[in-house]
Design an enzyme around this catalytic site. Structure first.
Site, PDB file in Angstrom:
ATOM      1  N   TYR A  60      -4.804  -4.059  -3.891  1.00 31.13           N
ATOM      2  CA  TYR A  60      -3.531  -3.864  -3.175  1.00 31.13           C
ATOM      3  C   TYR A  60      -2.391  -4.511  -3.962  1.00 31.13           C
ATOM      4  O   TYR A  60      -1.346  -3.897  -4.182  1.00 31.13           O
ATOM      5  CB  TYR A  60      -3.639  -4.469  -1.777  1.00 31.13           C
ATOM      6  N   LYS A  96       0.889  -2.590  -5.585  1.00 28.79           N
ATOM      7  CA  LYS A  96       2.259  -2.886  -5.162  1.00 28.79           C
ATOM      8  C   LYS A  96       3.074  -3.501  -6.305  1.00 28.79           C
ATOM      9  O   LYS A  96       4.274  -3.251  -6.423  1.00 28.79           O
ATOM     10  CB  LYS A  96       2.239  -3.816  -3.937  1.00 28.79           C
TER      11      LYS A  96
HETATM   12  N1  NAP Z   1       2.597  -4.559   7.701  1.00 22.86           N
HETATM   13  C1  NAP Z   1       2.766  -5.393   6.708  1.00 22.86           C
HETATM   14  O1  NAP Z   1       2.560  -6.600   6.882  1.00 22.86           O
HETATM   15  C2  NAP Z   1       3.217  -4.889   5.356  1.00 22.86           C
HETATM   16  C3  NAP Z   1       3.605  -5.870   4.423  1.00 22.86           C
HETATM   17  C4  NAP Z   1       4.013  -5.454   3.170  1.00 22.86           C
HETATM   18  C5  NAP Z   1       4.070  -4.109   2.856  1.00 22.86           C
HETATM   19  N2  NAP Z   1       3.691  -3.178   3.770  1.00 22.86           N
HETATM   20  C6  NAP Z   1       3.739  -1.771   3.360  1.00 22.86           C
HETATM   21  O2  NAP Z   1       4.493  -1.025   4.292  1.00 22.86           O
HETATM   22  C7  NAP Z   1       4.037   0.325   4.300  1.00 22.86           C
HETATM   23  C8  NAP Z   1       3.786   0.762   5.745  1.00 22.86           C
HETATM   24  O3  NAP Z   1       2.751  -0.029   6.287  1.00 22.86           O
HETATM   25  P1  NAP Z   1       2.624  -0.385   7.838  1.00 22.86           P
HETATM   26  O4  NAP Z   1       2.512  -1.845   7.964  1.00 22.86           O
HETATM   27  O5  NAP Z   1       3.645   0.347   8.619  1.00 22.86           O
HETATM   28  O6  NAP Z   1       1.145   0.184   8.108  1.00 22.86           O
HETATM   29  P2  NAP Z   1       0.582   1.356   9.015  1.00 22.86           P
HETATM   30  O7  NAP Z   1       1.111   1.262  10.402  1.00 22.86           O
HETATM   31  O8  NAP Z   1      -0.879   1.307   8.804  1.00 22.86           O
HETATM   32  O9  NAP Z   1       1.204   2.671   8.355  1.00 22.86           O
HETATM   33  C9  NAP Z   1       0.706   3.263   7.211  1.00 22.86           C
HETATM   34  C10 NAP Z   1       1.279   4.666   7.132  1.00 22.86           C
HETATM   35  O10 NAP Z   1       0.782   5.279   5.930  1.00 22.86           O
HETATM   36  C11 NAP Z   1       0.206   6.534   6.265  1.00 22.86           C
HETATM   37  N3  NAP Z   1      -0.933   6.856   5.405  1.00 22.86           N
HETATM   38  C12 NAP Z   1      -2.039   6.109   5.188  1.00 22.86           C
HETATM   39  N4  NAP Z   1      -2.894   6.780   4.396  1.00 22.86           N
HETATM   40  C13 NAP Z   1      -2.308   7.977   4.106  1.00 22.86           C
HETATM   41  C14 NAP Z   1      -2.686   9.107   3.355  1.00 22.86           C
HETATM   42  N5  NAP Z   1      -3.858   9.158   2.730  1.00 22.86           N
HETATM   43  N6  NAP Z   1      -1.833  10.154   3.276  1.00 22.86           N
HETATM   44  C15 NAP Z   1      -0.648  10.128   3.930  1.00 22.86           C
HETATM   45  N7  NAP Z   1      -0.211   9.076   4.640  1.00 22.86           N
HETATM   46  C16 NAP Z   1      -1.036   8.023   4.747  1.00 22.86           C
HETATM   47  C17 NAP Z   1      -0.276   6.374   7.712  1.00 22.86           C
HETATM   48  O11 NAP Z   1      -0.310   7.645   8.353  1.00 22.86           O
HETATM   49  P3  NAP Z   1      -1.625   8.526   8.641  1.00 22.86           P
HETATM   50  O12 NAP Z   1      -2.730   7.584   8.973  1.00 22.86           O
HETATM   51  O13 NAP Z   1      -1.192   9.393   9.775  1.00 22.86           O
HETATM   52  O14 NAP Z   1      -1.858   9.318   7.393  1.00 22.86           O
HETATM   53  C18 NAP Z   1       0.836   5.527   8.308  1.00 22.86           C
HETATM   54  O15 NAP Z   1       1.899   6.349   8.725  1.00 22.86           O
HETATM   55  C19 NAP Z   1       2.786   0.363   3.423  1.00 22.86           C
HETATM   56  O16 NAP Z   1       3.106   0.850   2.135  1.00 22.86           O
HETATM   57  C20 NAP Z   1       2.387  -1.098   3.337  1.00 22.86           C
HETATM   58  O17 NAP Z   1       1.660  -1.375   2.160  1.00 22.86           O
HETATM   59  C21 NAP Z   1       3.269  -3.545   5.020  1.00 22.86           C
END
Ligand code: NAP
Length: 255
Positions: free
Chosen positions: A147, A151
């Site tokens: 991961y 990133k």
């Molecule tokens: N939450 C945190 O603490 C955090 C911290 C740093 C960075 N981020 C980043 O923020 C972004 C959003 O994360 P989040 O926290 O909102 O997590 P999340 O709720 O798990 O959302 C992830 C999104 O990515 C989509 N996704 C996953 N696999 C996919 C695939 N194979 N094809 C198309 N879409 C896909 C999912 O939709 P489907 O399952 O419907 O496909 C969902 O809409 C990510 O890039 C994550 O790395 C999050």
């Protein structure tokens, strides 16, 4: 108002972003695998929207829906590379296929989508690419080697492209979210480490506030968003950050 594409819009930060851009009067294309979920979210937005049910972990076909999106809502003004997945585990134990899929989804697909939208943005002399990286790019995290690599790769590419397009009217925002514990990914991630003071002391943010800051960064053409803001120290003190990460990251717990 413009056409904003948000990948990974079916939950968490992506849904908050779709809502925040729509509230500002933009039309929004929502992309993810869970199409029914996307349709529900799209129906709740105040402005025009377009829904794309697509698995983005196959870079070769990850941009093939773009012409339909442009036909539906017009030229792309903002691409938000938000869809992502996280593999947490000891590097000698992780599911290697899932790891490779995460590099495809978190790094290769965003670069392919950027490649696909940039020519038109440069031709129209405006547009924004928003790359949702992670604090794991600034503070590579034990237990998240793949991961962190995905990133850090995205953040590096994002910085490089910003310099490359300078003067063209196109603008790149690199986003470093810290823990957003309310999302599926954030909540799951927190359960994979042993409870500890170090973890408790980590600042946490909300998807809605992060989305608000990203919309503002696009409007102001800021280079990066680091949120929660306390995490900015990691960017300026990389040596200390490394020291802390190596010694203070809690042990993993088995899933
Ligand atoms: N939450 C945190 O603490 C955090 C911290 C740093 C960075 N981020 C980043 O923020 C972004 C959003 O994360 P989040 O926290 O909102 O997590 P999340 O709720 O798990 O959302 C992830 C999104 O990515 C989509 N996704 C996953 N696999 C996919 C695939 N194979 N094809 C198309 N879409 C896909 C999912 O939709 P489907 O399952 O419907 O496909 C969902 O809409 C990510 O890039 C994550 O790395 C999050």
């Amino acid at each position: 108002m413009g056409h904003v594409i948000v990948t990974g819009a079916s939950s968490g930060i992506g849904t908050a972003l779709a809502r925040a851009f729509s509230d500002e009067g933009h039309s929004v294309t929502l992309v993810a695998r869970r199409e029914a979920q996307l349709r529900e979210i799209a129906a709740s937005l105040p402005g025009p929207s377009h829904v794309v049910g697509k698995d983005l972990s196959e870079p070769a076909t990850a941009a093939d829906w773009l012409p339909d999106a442009v036909a539906a809502l017009g030229p792309v003004d903002v691409l938000v590379n938000n869809a992502g997945m996280q593999v947490i585990g000891r590097t000698d134990e992780v599911d290697i296929d899932a790891c490779e899929r995460s590099i495809a989804l978190n790094l290769l697909t965003p670069l392919r989508l950027t490649r696909a939208v940039l020519p038109a943005m440069k031709a129209q002399g405006s547009g924004s690419i928003v790359d949702i990286a992670s604090m794991a790019a600034l503070a590579p995290t034990p237990g998240m080697a793949w991961y962190s690599a995905s990133k850090a790769g995205l953040a590096a590419a994002s910085d490089a492209i910003r310099g490359e397009v300078r003067g063209s009217g196109v603008h790149v925002v690199t986003v470093f979210p810290g823990i957003i514990g309310e999302t599926d990914m954030g909540a799951k991630g927190l359960t994979r480490y042993q409870p500890s003071l170090a973890l408790k002391m980590q600042p946490q943010g909300t998807a809605a506030e992060l989305a608000r800051r990203i919309v503002r960064a696009v409007a102001r053409k800021s280079d990066r968003v680091i949120y929660p803001s306390l995490n900015t120290a990691a960017r300026h003190l990389p040596g200390l950050t490394r020291w802390v990460m190596d010694r203070m990251t809690p042990q993993l717990v088995d899933p």
